[in-house]
Design a protein around this motif. Structure first.
Motif, PDB file in Angstrom:
ATOM      1  N   ILE A  24       0.858  -1.189   0.000  1.00 30.17           N
ATOM      2  CA  ILE A  24       0.000   0.000   0.000  1.00 30.17           C
ATOM      3  C   ILE A  24       0.891   1.234   0.000  1.00 30.17           C
ATOM      4  N   ASN A  25       0.689   2.081  -0.991  1.00 34.85           N
ATOM      5  CA  ASN A  25       1.417   3.326  -1.093  1.00 34.85           C
ATOM      6  C   ASN A  25       0.574   4.421  -0.437  1.00 34.85           C
ATOM      7  N   PRO A  26       1.149   5.186   0.501  1.00 34.19           N
ATOM      8  CA  PRO A  26       0.355   6.226   1.172  1.00 34.19           C
ATOM      9  C   PRO A  26      -0.347   7.187   0.207  1.00 34.19           C
ATOM     10  N   SER A  27       0.293   7.481  -0.913  1.00 32.47           N
ATOM     11  CA  SER A  27      -0.309   8.424  -1.859  1.00 32.47           C
ATOM     12  C   SER A  27      -1.526   7.845  -2.584  1.00 32.47           C
ATOM     13  N   ASP A  28      -1.704   6.529  -2.515  1.00 34.55           N
ATOM     14  CA  ASP A  28      -2.849   5.889  -3.164  1.00 34.55           C
ATOM     15  C   ASP A  28      -4.069   5.760  -2.250  1.00 34.55           C
ATOM     16  N   ILE A  29      -3.908   6.107  -0.984  1.00 33.26           N
ATOM     17  CA  ILE A  29      -5.008   5.969  -0.024  1.00 33.26           C
ATOM     18  C   ILE A  29      -5.965   7.154  -0.168  1.00 33.26           C
ATOM     19  N   ASP A  30      -7.225   6.854  -0.327  1.00 32.39           N
ATOM     20  CA  ASP A  30      -8.268   7.883  -0.371  1.00 32.39           C
ATOM     21  C   ASP A  30      -8.481   8.383   1.055  1.00 32.39           C
ATOM     22  N   PHE A  31      -8.299   9.677   1.265  1.00 33.25           N
ATOM     23  CA  PHE A  31      -8.393  10.252   2.609  1.00 33.25           C
ATOM     24  C   PHE A  31      -9.785  10.125   3.218  1.00 33.25           C
ATOM     25  N   ASP A  32     -10.794   9.881   2.386  1.00 28.68           N
ATOM     26  CA  ASP A  32     -12.159   9.727   2.879  1.00 28.68           C
ATOM     27  C   ASP A  32     -12.560   8.264   3.038  1.00 28.68           C
ATOM     28  N   LYS A  33     -11.688   7.355   2.631  1.00 27.99           N
ATOM     29  CA  LYS A  33     -11.970   5.915   2.709  1.00 27.99           C
ATOM     30  C   LYS A  33     -11.983   5.475   4.176  1.00 27.99           C
ATOM     31  N   PRO A  34     -12.919   4.617   4.549  1.00 21.72           N
ATOM     32  CA  PRO A  34     -12.932   4.113   5.926  1.00 21.72           C
ATOM     33  C   PRO A  34     -11.619   3.402   6.264  1.00 21.72           C
ATOM     34  N   LEU A  35     -11.177   3.547   7.490  1.00 19.49           N
ATOM     35  CA  LEU A  35      -9.932   2.904   7.910  1.00 19.49           C
ATOM     36  C   LEU A  35     -10.141   1.451   8.321  1.00 19.49           C
ATOM     37  N   PHE A  36     -11.337   1.120   8.772  1.00 24.09           N
ATOM     38  CA  PHE A  36     -11.577  -0.201   9.345  1.00 24.09           C
ATOM     39  C   PHE A  36     -12.474  -1.055   8.455  1.00 24.09           C
ATOM     40  N   TYR A  37     -12.344  -2.347   8.672  1.00 22.17           N
ATOM     41  CA  TYR A  37     -13.159  -3.376   8.021  1.00 22.17           C
ATOM     42  C   TYR A  37     -13.067  -3.299   6.506  1.00 22.17           C
ATOM     43  N   ASP A  38     -14.155  -3.019   5.798  1.00 25.90           N
ATOM     44  CA  ASP A  38     -14.149  -3.068   4.343  1.00 25.90           C
ATOM     45  C   ASP A  38     -13.354  -1.942   3.696  1.00 25.90           C
ATOM     46  N   GLY A  39     -12.966  -0.940   4.466  1.00 20.66           N
ATOM     47  CA  GLY A  39     -12.173   0.157   3.917  1.00 20.66           C
ATOM     48  C   GLY A  39     -10.717  -0.268   3.774  1.00 20.66           C
ATOM     49  N   LEU A  40      -9.851   0.327   4.569  1.00 19.03           N
ATOM     50  CA  LEU A  40      -8.430   0.001   4.540  1.00 19.03           C
ATOM     51  C   LEU A  40      -8.151  -1.342   5.206  1.00 19.03           C
ATOM     52  N   GLY A  41      -9.107  -1.832   5.965  1.00 20.25           N
ATOM     53  CA  GLY A  41      -8.994  -3.162   6.555  1.00 20.25           C
ATOM     54  C   GLY A  41      -8.325  -3.222   7.918  1.00 20.25           C
ATOM     55  N   LEU A  42      -8.253  -2.103   8.620  1.00 21.98           N
ATOM     56  CA  LEU A  42      -7.641  -2.099   9.947  1.00 21.98           C
ATOM     57  C   LEU A  42      -8.567  -2.763  10.959  1.00 21.98           C
ATOM     58  N   ASP A  43      -7.980  -3.176  12.098  1.00 24.29           N
ATOM     59  CA  ASP A  43      -8.769  -3.781  13.169  1.00 24.29           C
ATOM     60  C   ASP A  43      -8.474  -3.076  14.495  1.00 24.29           C
ATOM     61  N   SER A  44      -9.008  -3.584  15.585  1.00 18.89           N
ATOM     62  CA  SER A  44      -8.880  -2.908  16.881  1.00 18.89           C
ATOM     63  C   SER A  44      -7.436  -2.846  17.375  1.00 18.89           C
ATOM     64  N   ILE A  45      -6.644  -3.848  17.090  1.00 16.51           N
ATOM     65  CA  ILE A  45      -5.225  -3.814  17.484  1.00 16.51           C
ATOM     66  C   ILE A  45      -4.504  -2.733  16.681  1.00 16.51           C
ATOM     67  N   ASP A  46      -4.843  -2.620  15.411  1.00 17.19           N
ATOM     68  CA  ASP A  46      -4.262  -1.561  14.591  1.00 17.19           C
ATOM     69  C   ASP A  46      -4.609  -0.187  15.156  1.00 17.19           C
ATOM     70  N   SER A  47      -5.829  -0.024  15.649  1.00 17.42           N
ATOM     71  CA  SER A  47      -6.229   1.278  16.187  1.00 17.42           C
ATOM     72  C   SER A  47      -5.404   1.630  17.419  1.00 17.42           C
ATOM     73  N   LEU A  48      -5.073   0.645  18.233  1.00 11.02           N
ATOM     74  CA  LEU A  48      -4.234   0.894  19.406  1.00 11.02           C
ATOM     75  C   LEU A  48      -2.835   1.321  18.975  1.00 11.02           C
ATOM     76  N   GLU A  49      -2.239   0.585  18.049  1.00  5.62           N
ATOM     77  CA  GLU A  49      -0.907   0.937  17.546  1.00  5.62           C
ATOM     78  C   GLU A  49      -0.917   2.318  16.901  1.00  5.62           C
ATOM     79  N   LEU A  50      -1.951   2.601  16.135  1.00 10.72           N
ATOM     80  CA  LEU A  50      -2.064   3.889  15.475  1.00 10.72           C
ATOM     81  C   LEU A  50      -2.233   5.025  16.487  1.00 10.72           C
ATOM     82  N   SER A  51      -3.007   4.798  17.527  1.00 14.32           N
ATOM     83  CA  SER A  51      -3.189   5.806  18.578  1.00 14.32           C
ATOM     84  C   SER A  51      -1.862   6.168  19.226  1.00 14.32           C
ATOM     85  N   ILE A  52      -1.057   5.163  19.517  1.00 11.61           N
ATOM     86  CA  ILE A  52       0.248   5.394  20.136  1.00 11.61           C
ATOM     87  C   ILE A  52       1.145   6.196  19.194  1.00 11.61           C
TER      88      ILE A  52
END
Length: 88
Positions: A24-52
């Motif tokens: 995944i190239n950061p420049s290809d990510i749609d800024f309005d695309k959902p981050l979780f599940y069917d969007g970018l596919g992140l999960d709850s553990i990812d949200s913790l890592e991202l928060s930190i």
């Protein structure tokens, strides 16, 4: 002070690097695309890592009990808005 778009690009890069999102190239990510599940596919553990990572990068604490977390973490654009409002 960075403009809104540059913060969104920084956050996209931070997500890809922090979560080791291969292919995944950061420049290809749609800024309005959902981050979780069917969007970018992140999960709850990812949200913790991202928060930190976001807390470290931008100098403010993201609280797990914030009632607005669903909205804050809904997309890169919403994360950027939250960062701009809370950046130290």
């Amino acid at each position: 002070m960075p403009n809104k778009e540059s913060i969104e690009i920084e956050i996209a890069k931070l997500i890809v690097e922090t979560l080791c999102l291969e292919g995944i190239n950061p420049s290809d990510i749609d800024f309005d695309k959902p981050l979780f599940y069917d969007g970018l596919g992140l999960d709850s553990i990812d949200s913790l890592e991202l928060s930190i990572a976001l807390s470290s990068q931008y100098g403010f604490q993201l609280k797990s009990d914030n009632p607005n977390n669903k909205e804050i973490f809904s997309s890169i654009r919403s994360l950027a808005k939250h960062v701009k409002l809370n950046q130290a």
